[in-house]
Design a protein around this motif. Structure first.
Motif, PDB file in Angstrom:
ATOM      1  N   UNK A 161     -40.637  10.896   6.085  1.00 31.05           N
ATOM      2  CA  UNK A 161     -39.787  11.302   4.975  1.00 31.05           C
ATOM      3  C   UNK A 161     -38.581  10.366   4.902  1.00 31.05           C
ATOM      4  N   UNK A 162     -38.599   9.494   3.904  1.00 30.75           N
ATOM      5  CA  UNK A 162     -37.492   8.543   3.806  1.00 30.75           C
ATOM      6  C   UNK A 162     -36.291   9.182   3.104  1.00 30.75           C
ATOM      7  N   UNK A 163     -35.119   8.938   3.645  1.00 32.88           N
ATOM      8  CA  UNK A 163     -33.885   9.431   3.023  1.00 32.88           C
ATOM      9  C   UNK A 163     -32.904   8.273   2.890  1.00 32.88           C
ATOM     10  N   UNK A 164     -31.939   8.453   1.985  1.00 37.36           N
ATOM     11  CA  UNK A 164     -30.895   7.446   1.811  1.00 37.36           C
ATOM     12  C   UNK A 164     -29.569   8.190   1.884  1.00 37.36           C
ATOM     13  N   UNK A 165     -28.872   8.038   2.993  1.00 35.30           N
ATOM     14  CA  UNK A 165     -27.651   8.818   3.209  1.00 35.30           C
ATOM     15  C   UNK A 165     -26.434   7.901   3.165  1.00 35.30           C
ATOM     16  N   UNK A 166     -25.250   8.497   3.067  1.00 40.51           N
ATOM     17  CA  UNK A 166     -24.066   7.676   2.820  1.00 40.51           C
ATOM     18  C   UNK A 166     -23.594   6.938   4.071  1.00 40.51           C
ATOM     19  N   UNK A 201     -38.719  20.659   3.488  1.00 40.35           N
ATOM     20  CA  UNK A 201     -39.482  19.780   2.592  1.00 40.35           C
ATOM     21  C   UNK A 201     -40.879  19.530   3.162  1.00 40.35           C
ATOM     22  N   UNK A 258     -26.464  12.534  -0.453  1.00 35.54           N
ATOM     23  CA  UNK A 258     -27.631  11.948   0.205  1.00 35.54           C
ATOM     24  C   UNK A 258     -28.849  12.143  -0.690  1.00 35.54           C
ATOM     25  N   UNK A 259     -29.733  11.154  -0.720  1.00 36.86           N
ATOM     26  CA  UNK A 259     -31.006  11.310  -1.411  1.00 36.86           C
ATOM     27  C   UNK A 259     -32.066  11.764  -0.406  1.00 36.86           C
ATOM     28  N   UNK A 260     -32.751  12.855  -0.754  1.00 34.64           N
ATOM     29  CA  UNK A 260     -33.886  13.297   0.042  1.00 34.64           C
ATOM     30  C   UNK A 260     -35.130  12.491  -0.312  1.00 34.64           C
ATOM     31  N   UNK A 261     -36.292  12.840   0.287  1.00 36.60           N
ATOM     32  CA  UNK A 261     -37.489  12.000   0.071  1.00 36.60           C
ATOM     33  C   UNK A 261     -37.855  11.729  -1.392  1.00 36.60           C
ATOM     34  N   UNK A 262     -37.912  12.746  -2.293  1.00 39.16           N
ATOM     35  CA  UNK A 262     -38.302  12.378  -3.661  1.00 39.16           C
ATOM     36  C   UNK A 262     -37.230  11.558  -4.378  1.00 39.16           C
ATOM     37  N   UNK A 290     -35.115   9.506  -2.962  1.00 34.57           N
ATOM     38  CA  UNK A 290     -35.136   8.182  -2.352  1.00 34.57           C
ATOM     39  C   UNK A 290     -36.295   7.347  -2.911  1.00 34.57           C
ATOM     40  N   UNK A 344     -35.539   6.437  -6.577  1.00 36.14           N
ATOM     41  CA  UNK A 344     -34.573   5.340  -6.583  1.00 36.14           C
ATOM     42  C   UNK A 344     -35.255   4.013  -6.222  1.00 36.14           C
ATOM     43  N   UNK A 345     -36.096   4.021  -5.182  1.00 36.83           N
ATOM     44  CA  UNK A 345     -36.782   2.793  -4.765  1.00 36.83           C
ATOM     45  C   UNK A 345     -37.669   2.266  -5.894  1.00 36.83           C
ATOM     46  N   UNK A 381     -36.172  -5.003 -10.375  1.00 40.88           N
ATOM     47  CA  UNK A 381     -36.393  -6.332  -9.802  1.00 40.88           C
ATOM     48  C   UNK A 381     -37.453  -7.086 -10.603  1.00 40.88           C
ATOM     49  N   UNK A 382     -38.534  -6.391 -10.980  1.00 41.12           N
ATOM     50  CA  UNK A 382     -39.597  -7.056 -11.738  1.00 41.12           C
ATOM     51  C   UNK A 382     -39.153  -7.368 -13.165  1.00 41.12           C
ATOM     52  N   UNK A 426     -24.953  -1.363  -2.251  1.00 41.14           N
ATOM     53  CA  UNK A 426     -23.954  -0.311  -2.397  1.00 41.14           C
ATOM     54  C   UNK A 426     -22.577  -0.896  -2.698  1.00 41.14           C
TER      55      UNK A 426
END
Lengths: 655, 655
Positions: free
Chosen positions: A68-73, A236, B41-45, B47, B50-51, B58-59, B250
């Motif tokens: 489960x990838x996350x992006x945190x501050x 999740x 924070x972004x959780x898995x969905x 994140x 966003x990716x 980028x494309x 960031x």
């Protein structure tokens, strides 16, 4: 001094540095302002190489394991890092020369001075010291020791120095202070006395919000953001265990004296995995598939005996013998090995070094670093630690939020336990706005704490305690609270998971790959090659028309369109430089393939494919050449397999 | 109050917030510690979403235009941001209530109070105000105005308020102070008087290195890192112009009072392009291909007249009439429109708003914001500014490094110009270690400056000046330096390029897409759907076996393997929940496709494909279903085109 197996010319760090600079892989940040040590910018090829490594990491770890990838501050408030231990312990020891004001990192200065003395000793004994490496070192490491004095040491002293150097990562500040006194280590430039080592916290501090009162730091690792989201992640994941979270992002470390280029920087990209596992069961379902993989280990016992000799054995044996603590840890060591060798690390220059007892955090069950060998020595690039239940426990204790797993028991369990009963209705009138916090505090007590409180309540008729965020001492008697030992049948098991944490320093790995894959063509020292694997190379193909004749343009356009359609990153070089020069430029950029378009191409749409390392050339249709590039780059095919449909081609043009 | 065209049920921000929270798209950072406003924070969905947006960006921009991507540091020394103007001007105006200590952002408090009064006026006049939006607003925006008082205003006052609100982004601090006094704006909670607005710098400050003496900031934008590398990038591009660099990373902004969730945060992901162009030629070779694209504009003239009426016209006409300053700027507006609509922005809720004269930086030639409409009003998500030569010029002047382009002239040019001649040999003895800096300073003077110096040298017999970094005043007479007007034939033109900068706030775009694509099924308000386009949806496919019967498992494995091979992100849900429930969960996650495996599948390997928005189902072989998913997701095919090989399927199971 090492040499790439592809060449007889010894590795030169100077030559590598020049290529990396000339091709703008990276450069000191703010260079036109004089630069800031420890800060680097990635130019286009470095940025693309980094993106490809991150992409490979994501596929190799996150997708493969459904993490489960996350992006945190990055901004993190004081309280969080106080609890995690970073405010108190994330520090290096520094020594000041009071006369000059110069600041030294204590372990670095001890290491450097002793190494210099050993070299001086060798000189005095007439043992030759490689001169090239010497001068590189002096120039690039910004070493404090500018001069090696040829002074012979006692044999006993030599042994002592070597023993200290083998354990240099394990000393505490006071121990380093003792070494500095014992071996009379001074400011190498002036001979000035150094103050005893003091701690310097390595976090960058800042203030959040307009009042300036909320103290914060830039995160030193991505891990804490993952721990704090544990309950949301477990939910999740539909409450299933084990599972892993992962995060890719920048972290920060205010190094005392950054040196060695990308190897010690103040802002760096990390990729971290937090694998949450049942403390009673650290087996891994996929371990079996990797157990025969042989790795090279440097366990703590060997280091503590003053040696650095490696043990080569299968990860299965290493776990079976207990050298590596458990299967999950072993599984990740194997996966790390496979990842590193896939992206260009030389397997012969990779070892797994275990942390020594005095080096490991007190809570860690085991910790192994993947270290890569470079002209600077062995470099820690990946840490793989079993952090036990430490982080979740401390955050839970501090916030009174349960960070646990609840699992149905196969068979109900009869247990004796302390339970607390709260007269909720009376809490509101007594505590007003603090009622919730006090209640939460009471409900978060462990069994041991409840036992103590029960005794206190019985003996004193009341309990007295403090709750963070609530002013003053709190007293409660039996009207408000009951604590008793009861017998219960339990159907649910509650536990705090343990965490296995593989933590990758991407910049360090990138630099080590540069060293491992850099060589000069034996026929010409000036012709450098960076043999980056096609999978991660910044650009896959260089497209070169043999001449600037406009007749060739339609074929260039056609091949470009075909490459674009397949999403293969390529560049066209239609400059007037010779073919050889154009290829040489791209050898330095690590571009694995070249496509040459000549006048034959106009007639029959055949094109030539060149392989960077061997400079072999083959020829065929546009479709077959692109299919070969795709196969070798993305489908793990060898050159021979990939180019089976193409014919050998002898070039007339001088390279 | 807007409604998604797919549903008759009005949009509810509360319902959206609940879904985003429940499915862990994002959450307040450090929530178990009580959270820190403006950090998420972004959780898995979230994140993954966003990716995917970053990947599409980028494309769409970098690959399509062959831009040079760089990754530069966030930590930035004081000097750089002093030069760029951020130390002095990157600030908001804040007002303090001295009694309570509360801090308000000046423009926000004016806006809010006047809006509240207008609403009160409407109430007093008996004009209904939508209650749902009201209550949402109060709850989620952390509005300072807690209560709307039904007080009728003069018609004149209403007009004044409306005029002020239309220009609210354009007032200076003193102007806001005047409005506060004139309209008697006070602390809404207490009626307390507000101090006049003072500037608050929005950068996070920190200290770099152990001595604490190198002051630094977290970057407020990625742009400066790109400007500082200009010369290296130009060289990397083989000196060809125009070209663009790009950076994704960031940035930070210490907001005074963050509110409105993801729309105003302290740490955010930016994607920025710096397109370097000849100031004499801002045409764009690809503009022609987009010139007929119609966009909706809100030019500055319209706003300054107090209106917000949009003008819809082709970008070709907008550039031809001069409303949009030049082709390159126009080209990027068109490309931005295409990017946004590709990733899920509703074209009807997108407008391009031009900065008003008083709002635009003094150096900017023109600036347009792409604004997206939400329940919070119109939100600036992308800025597209012509920054002229400002940044390169100021950095060049400060560092004495030339940041210019040199181009061969088609025909040689005869020019009169001032030239400086330096007696280099005498500089060393006179200035010692400063010789280089003094020389560099002299050689970096502009023609105007040289003219002045020449006059000074002639009149006084010497020139006097200071060089940053060199102590004291420097005096040079004609022994050291000659400055004369000469006539030269020039073959090279030197110029400082202008910069067109499209700058994207990814988090804001993400939130706006959530609002644009969120709706409830007309038959059941509780069944929410997030219609994220397949291209950017976090997960593309949900794989659901109809029952947990083990007979279905081999097909599940086979389909999983096929999806993995095609690198299509998918999830298996083999929980015991009903099919309907499992699909409802994934409608909330924005998963565009469902594959159902039933007992027929075991017999003939046929599977069912479900489309999220229409809940239509079709059936066919594994291969054809996967090919349909690929076509619709990655090859821009419609549902009808993509599923042409599949047959309609009526489900028996109740959804």
């Amino acid at each position: 001094m090492s040499t790439n197996p592809r060449s007889t010319i010894p590795f030169s760090r100077d030559a590598l540095d020049q290529v990396l600079k000339r091709r703008f892989f990276f450069a000191p940040a703010f260079e036109i302002y004089g630069g800031v040590s420890g800060l680097y910018d990635y130019g286009p090829p470095g940025c693309a190489f980094q993106a490809n490594i991150v992409d490979t990491w994501r596929k190799h770890f996150i997708l493969e394991e459904d993490m489960l990838e996350v992006d945190t501050t990055m901004l993190t408030p004081y309280e969080v890092l106080k609890t995690s231990g970073h405010v108190d312990k994330f520090a290096d020891w520094m020594c000041k020369d009071l006369k000059t004001g110069e600041i030294f990192r204590a372990d670095h200065i001890v290491e450097e001075v002793l190494e210099a003395r050993l070299k001086g000793d060798k000189e005095a004994r007439g043992i030759s010291v490689a001169p090239v490496e010497e001068s590189d070192d002096k120039k690039k490491r910004k070493k404090k020791v500018k001069e090696i004095k040829a002074i012979k040491l006692d044999d006993k002293e030599v042994a002592e120095y070597e023993n200290i150097l083998a354990q240099i990562d394990g000393f505490s500040g006071p121990q380093l202070g003792e070494l500095i006194t014992k071996y009379n280590i001074t400011n190498p430039a002036t001979g000035g006395v150094l103050e005893p080592p003091v701690e310097f916290n390595l976090m960058f501090e800042t203030a959040i919000g307009p009042s300036g009162q909320l103290r914060g730091y830039l995160r030193p690792e991505t891990a804490q953001g993952q721990f704090l989201n544990f309950s949301k992640l477990l939910e999740f994941n539909n409450e299933k265990m084990p599972f892993a979270s992962a995060s890719i992002g920048k972290s920060f470390r205010n190094e005392i004296s950054p040196r060695a280029g990308l190897l010690r920087v103040r802002e760096f990209l990390m990729a971290e995995i937090e694998h949450f596992v049942d403390p009673n069961d650290k087996s891994h379902p996929k371990f079996e598939a990797f157990k025969d993989l042989k790795l090279r280990f440097l366990p703590k016992g060997v280091q503590e005996s003053g040696s650095t000799e490696l043990i080569e054995e299968s990860i299965g044996d290493a776990v079976a013998s207990g050298m590596v603590d458990n299967e999950t840890l072993g599984y990740f060591l194997a996966r790390i090995y496979l990842f590193l060798t896939k992206i260009g690390v030389d397997a012969n220059r990779l070892r797994f070094r275990q942390h020594m007892s005095n080096e490991m955090a007190h809570y860690a069950a085991d910790c192994w670093d993947a270290e890569l060998h470079t002209s600077f020595g062995w470099i820690e690039c990946i840490g793989c630690a079993d952090r036990s239940a430490y982080d979740l426990s401390v955050h839970s204790a501090r916030t009174n939020e349960k960070l646990i797993v609840r699992q149905p028991l196969a068979e109900p369990l009869i247990v004796e336990k302390f339970e607390i009963e709260i007269a909720k209705k009376k809490f509101g009138p007594k505590f007003r706005k603090d009622a919730g916090a006090v209640e939460k505090w009471l409900l978060a007590r462990t069994q041991c704490e409840l036992e103590d409180l029960a005794k206190e309540l019985k003996d004193e008729g009341k309990i007295t305690f403090e709750v963070s965020g609530v002013e003053g001492k709190i007293e409660l008697d039996t009207e408000f609270v009951k604590i008793e030992k009861v017998t219960r049948t339990e159907h649910i098991r509650e536990f705090t998971p343990n965490v296995i944490e593989p933590s990758f320093g991407i910049g360090r790995i990138i630099y080590c790959i540069f060293e491992h894959q850099f060589w000069a063509r034996p026929e010409d020292e000036a012709r450098a090659v960076l043999s980056l694997p096609p999978l991660v190379a910044p650009t896959k193909v260089l497209l070169v028309p043999l001449s600037s004749n406009s007749e060739l343009q339609p074929v260039v356009k056609q091949v470009s369109a075909a490459l674009k359609k397949e999403l293969i990153p390529f560049k066209v070089d239609d400059s007037s430089a010779s073919i050889g020069k154009r290829y040489a430029r791209n050898d330095e950029l690590g571009t694995p393939f070249g496509i040459t378009i000549d006048f034959e191409s106009v007639k029959d749409l055949s094109i030539t494919l060149r392989e960077r390392d061997s400079t072999k050339q083959v020829r065929g249709s546009i479709e077959d050449v692109i299919s070969a590039i795709k196969g070798i780059t993305y489908e793990n095919k060898s050159w021979t397999e990939g180019t089976s449909k193409l014919s050998p081609f002898e070039t007339q043009a001088a390279e």
